[in-house]
Design a protein around this motif. Structure first.
Motif, PDB file in Angstrom:
ATOM      1  N   LEU A  10      -5.909   8.033   2.162  1.00 36.91           N
ATOM      2  CA  LEU A  10      -4.685   8.733   2.550  1.00 36.91           C
ATOM      3  C   LEU A  10      -4.809  10.222   2.275  1.00 36.91           C
ATOM      4  CD1 LEU A  10      -1.748   8.131   3.580  1.00 36.91           C
ATOM      5  CD2 LEU A  10      -1.081   8.067   1.180  1.00 36.91           C
ATOM      6  N   THR A  11      -5.346  10.564   1.103  1.00 38.00           N
ATOM      7  CA  THR A  11      -5.533  11.974   0.751  1.00 38.00           C
ATOM      8  C   THR A  11      -6.523  12.649   1.691  1.00 38.00           C
ATOM      9  OG1 THR A  11      -5.065  11.497  -1.579  1.00 38.00           O
ATOM     10  CG2 THR A  11      -6.240  13.548  -1.091  1.00 38.00           C
ATOM     11  N   LEU A  49       1.923   2.795  -0.253  1.00 43.75           N
ATOM     12  CA  LEU A  49       0.958   3.337   0.700  1.00 43.75           C
ATOM     13  C   LEU A  49       1.263   2.991   2.153  1.00 43.75           C
ATOM     14  CD1 LEU A  49      -2.419   2.822  -1.215  1.00 43.75           C
ATOM     15  CD2 LEU A  49      -0.829   4.753  -1.270  1.00 43.75           C
ATOM     16  N   VAL A  50       1.601   1.731   2.419  1.00 40.50           N
ATOM     17  CA  VAL A  50       1.844   1.328   3.805  1.00 40.50           C
ATOM     18  C   VAL A  50       2.895   2.207   4.480  1.00 40.50           C
ATOM     19  CG1 VAL A  50       2.811  -0.520   5.245  1.00 40.50           C
ATOM     20  CG2 VAL A  50       0.977  -1.028   3.614  1.00 40.50           C
ATOM     21  N   PRO A  51       4.039   2.524   3.837  1.00 40.32           N
ATOM     22  CA  PRO A  51       5.020   3.393   4.505  1.00 40.32           C
ATOM     23  C   PRO A  51       4.450   4.760   4.882  1.00 40.32           C
ATOM     24  CG  PRO A  51       6.036   2.284   2.641  1.00 40.32           C
ATOM     25  CD  PRO A  51       4.565   2.012   2.543  1.00 40.32           C
ATOM     26  N   GLN A  52       3.535   5.294   4.061  1.00 43.63           N
ATOM     27  CA  GLN A  52       2.952   6.605   4.368  1.00 43.63           C
ATOM     28  C   GLN A  52       2.000   6.519   5.554  1.00 43.63           C
ATOM     29  OE1 GLN A  52       2.011   9.248   0.885  1.00 43.63           O
ATOM     30  NE2 GLN A  52       2.246   7.339  -0.288  1.00 43.63           N
ATOM     31  N   HIS A  56       2.705   8.403   9.383  1.00 47.14           N
ATOM     32  CA  HIS A  56       1.768   9.290  10.076  1.00 47.14           C
ATOM     33  C   HIS A  56       1.094   8.619  11.278  1.00 47.14           C
ATOM     34  CE1 HIS A  56       1.981  11.406   6.128  1.00 47.14           C
ATOM     35  NE2 HIS A  56       1.810  12.480   6.876  1.00 47.14           N
ATOM     36  N   ASN A  57       1.463   7.365  11.554  1.00 49.02           N
ATOM     37  CA  ASN A  57       0.800   6.605  12.635  1.00 49.02           C
ATOM     38  C   ASN A  57      -0.703   6.518  12.418  1.00 49.02           C
ATOM     39  OD1 ASN A  57       3.188   6.073  14.185  1.00 49.02           O
ATOM     40  ND2 ASN A  57       3.137   8.207  14.879  1.00 49.02           N
ATOM     41  N   TRP A  58      -1.095   6.238  11.177  1.00 49.49           N
ATOM     42  CA  TRP A  58      -2.504   6.053  10.829  1.00 49.49           C
ATOM     43  C   TRP A  58      -2.750   4.557  10.627  1.00 49.49           C
ATOM     44  CZ3 TRP A  58      -2.223  10.335   6.562  1.00 49.49           C
ATOM     45  CH2 TRP A  58      -2.299  11.595   7.167  1.00 49.49           C
ATOM     46  N   PRO A  59      -3.311   3.884  11.604  1.00 47.97           N
ATOM     47  CA  PRO A  59      -3.561   2.447  11.458  1.00 47.97           C
ATOM     48  C   PRO A  59      -4.705   2.168  10.483  1.00 47.97           C
ATOM     49  CG  PRO A  59      -4.497   3.242  13.504  1.00 47.97           C
ATOM     50  CD  PRO A  59      -3.741   4.401  12.911  1.00 47.97           C
ATOM     51  N   ILE A  60      -4.643   1.011   9.854  1.00 45.97           N
ATOM     52  CA  ILE A  60      -5.719   0.542   8.992  1.00 45.97           C
ATOM     53  C   ILE A  60      -6.350  -0.672   9.670  1.00 45.97           C
ATOM     54  CG2 ILE A  60      -6.363  -0.364   6.722  1.00 45.97           C
ATOM     55  CD1 ILE A  60      -3.842   0.978   5.596  1.00 45.97           C
ATOM     56  N   SER A  76      -5.314  -9.171   6.824  1.00 45.47           N
ATOM     57  CA  SER A  76      -4.629  -9.404   8.094  1.00 45.47           C
ATOM     58  C   SER A  76      -3.226  -8.802   8.073  1.00 45.47           C
ATOM     59  CB  SER A  76      -4.571 -10.906   8.379  1.00 45.47           C
ATOM     60  OG  SER A  76      -3.821 -11.173   9.547  1.00 45.47           O
ATOM     61  N   ASP A  77      -2.492  -9.045   6.996  1.00 43.63           N
ATOM     62  CA  ASP A  77      -1.140  -8.508   6.884  1.00 43.63           C
ATOM     63  C   ASP A  77      -1.146  -6.985   6.807  1.00 43.63           C
ATOM     64  OD1 ASP A  77      -0.191 -11.074   6.908  1.00 43.63           O
ATOM     65  OD2 ASP A  77       0.115 -11.201   4.731  1.00 43.63           O
ATOM     66  N   LEU A  78      -2.143  -6.418   6.117  1.00 41.49           N
ATOM     67  CA  LEU A  78      -2.232  -4.971   5.980  1.00 41.49           C
ATOM     68  C   LEU A  78      -2.468  -4.310   7.340  1.00 41.49           C
ATOM     69  CD1 LEU A  78      -2.350  -2.481   4.140  1.00 41.49           C
ATOM     70  CD2 LEU A  78      -4.789  -2.961   3.776  1.00 41.49           C
ATOM     71  N   ALA A  79      -3.377  -4.891   8.124  1.00 42.92           N
ATOM     72  CA  ALA A  79      -3.634  -4.352   9.462  1.00 42.92           C
ATOM     73  C   ALA A  79      -2.382  -4.449  10.328  1.00 42.92           C
ATOM     74  CB  ALA A  79      -4.797  -5.101  10.111  1.00 42.92           C
ATOM     75  N   ASN A  80      -1.729  -5.588  10.290  1.00 36.77           N
ATOM     76  CA  ASN A  80      -0.536  -5.784  11.104  1.00 36.77           C
ATOM     77  C   ASN A  80       0.575  -4.814  10.724  1.00 36.77           C
ATOM     78  OD1 ASN A  80       1.151  -7.265  13.022  1.00 36.77           O
ATOM     79  ND2 ASN A  80       2.225  -8.009  11.211  1.00 36.77           N
ATOM     80  N   ALA A  81       0.733  -4.552   9.425  1.00 39.90           N
ATOM     81  CA  ALA A  81       1.817  -3.678   8.964  1.00 39.90           C
ATOM     82  C   ALA A  81       1.624  -2.237   9.390  1.00 39.90           C
ATOM     83  CB  ALA A  81       1.927  -3.753   7.443  1.00 39.90           C
ATOM     84  N   THR A  82       0.388  -1.823   9.684  1.00 41.01           N
ATOM     85  CA  THR A  82       0.108  -0.427  10.042  1.00 41.01           C
ATOM     86  C   THR A  82      -0.329  -0.276  11.497  1.00 41.01           C
ATOM     87  OG1 THR A  82      -2.178  -0.669   9.266  1.00 41.01           O
ATOM     88  CG2 THR A  82      -0.545   0.152   7.671  1.00 41.01           C
ATOM     89  N   SER A  83      -0.142  -1.331  12.308  1.00 39.58           N
ATOM     90  CA  SER A  83      -0.556  -1.328  13.721  1.00 39.58           C
ATOM     91  C   SER A  83      -2.067  -1.221  13.865  1.00 39.58           C
ATOM     92  CB  SER A  83       0.144  -0.205  14.505  1.00 39.58           C
ATOM     93  OG  SER A  83       1.540  -0.365  14.474  1.00 39.58           O
ATOM     94  N   GLY A  84      -2.792  -1.725  12.858  1.00 34.86           N
ATOM     95  CA  GLY A  84      -4.239  -1.809  12.958  1.00 34.86           C
ATOM     96  C   GLY A  84      -4.659  -3.167  13.489  1.00 34.86           C
TER      97      GLY A  84
END
Length: 304
Positions: A10-11, A49-52, A56-60, A76-84
């Protein structure tokens, strides 16, 4: 320590994108649950972290590696939560642990994030110790070609011949070659249309993927990323348009294909539905459409 890794990413992205003025994304590779303090790390990732990343529309994009299958839900959940998009080497193209399994992941990520289009490919092929040659065809409208050959035996060697039978080397203008014990990448500006030949010498297995740059551009019109949640079992329309520069493309000279597939984030139960689509503009020239129904028996969640 996954929290620390993502916080560092993120940084780095904040600086590299001038605080979000240009696009950015993250690839998370992991072979297990966050460690130590698994539950605490996951909670902090989701809360802090996920909200940040979403802001910024930064997918993981996540790549789950190794034999421990118990932790696949978290990436899987992390990717889905960030549009990755979530990738899993246990669902690779060959059985067991192999570099061939993760090659398509990175080709897909480069296509999604770096403006490339997947081109011709050659499925996993078993070598006989000698020279094995395989061809793929490159059409018109291609201004740049990347050929990625991945092999599971370091001693195996790879060469690439253009349609005019010229071998691609570093000495050719507009060509770049990168090799490693498990891959060979050929990058060519202004590639010729026609049949290209990959020559692989040695044992084990290999596969070929490619990425192209083209003046053709495709836009997915519907459904949009911001459309309302669609119910299972209800038909909906997928539609797209194609242009060559600023000129719309229509008619029988082009075929348009797509795939709809489950990418994660739903509750357990149901099947991970996937379907190949053939889009036609016969009903409305210039707008290619297909009707899709994700069945009630499929898993609810994010689809791409």
């Amino acid at each position: 320590p996954t929290y620390d890794a993502l916080n560092k990413a993120l940084t780095m992205l904040t600086g590299a994108t001038h605080n979000g003025q240009i696009s950015g994304s993250v690839i998370l590779l992991t072979d297990g649950q966050p460690d130590p303090n698994t539950s605490q790390q996951i909670s902090q990732i989701q809360t802090n972290l996920v909200p940040q990343f979403k802001q910024h529309n930064w997918p993981i994009d996540t790549v789950a590696l190794g034999s421990d299958l118990s932790f696949r839900g978290f990436p899987s959940d992390l990717a889905n939560a960030t549009s990755g998009k979530a990738y899993d080497d246990a669902k690779g193209v060959v059985a067991g642990t192999s570099p061939l399994n993760i090659a398509p992941f990175f080709v897909d990520i480069c296509a999604r994030r770096n403006g490339r289009t997947p081109g011709p490919n050659i499925a996993p092929t078993t070598l006989n110790g000698g020279v094995t040659s395989a061809n793929f065809q490159l059409g018109d409208y291609v201004t740049h070609l990347d050929v990625i050959v991945v092999k599971d035996t370091p001693a195996t060697t790879v060469t690439l011949d253009a349609p005019n039978r010229q071998r691609i080397t570093q000495n050719i203008s507009g060509a770049f070659l990168s090799t490693d014990p498990h891959y060979a990448i050929f990058s060519i500006d202004g590639p010729l249309s026609g049949y290209w030949q990959v020559n692989v010498t040695g044992g084990g297995q290999f596969l070929v993927d490619s990425l192209v740059v083209s003046p053709l551009a495709i836009t997915l019109v519907a459904p949009s990323a911001n459309s309302a949640v669609l119910p299972l079992g209800q038909p909906f329309t997928v539609s797209a348009t194609i242009v060559n520069g600023n000129t719309p493309i229509s008619g029988s000279a082009f075929s348009v294909q797509g795939t709809i597939s489950y990418v994660g984030g739903g509750a357990n139960g149901g099947s991970a539905f996937a379907e190949q689509l053939v889009l036609s503009d016969s009903a409305s020239p210039g707008t290619y459409t297909a009707q899709v129904t994700v069945p009630n028996s499929a898993t609810a969640g994010a689809y791409e």
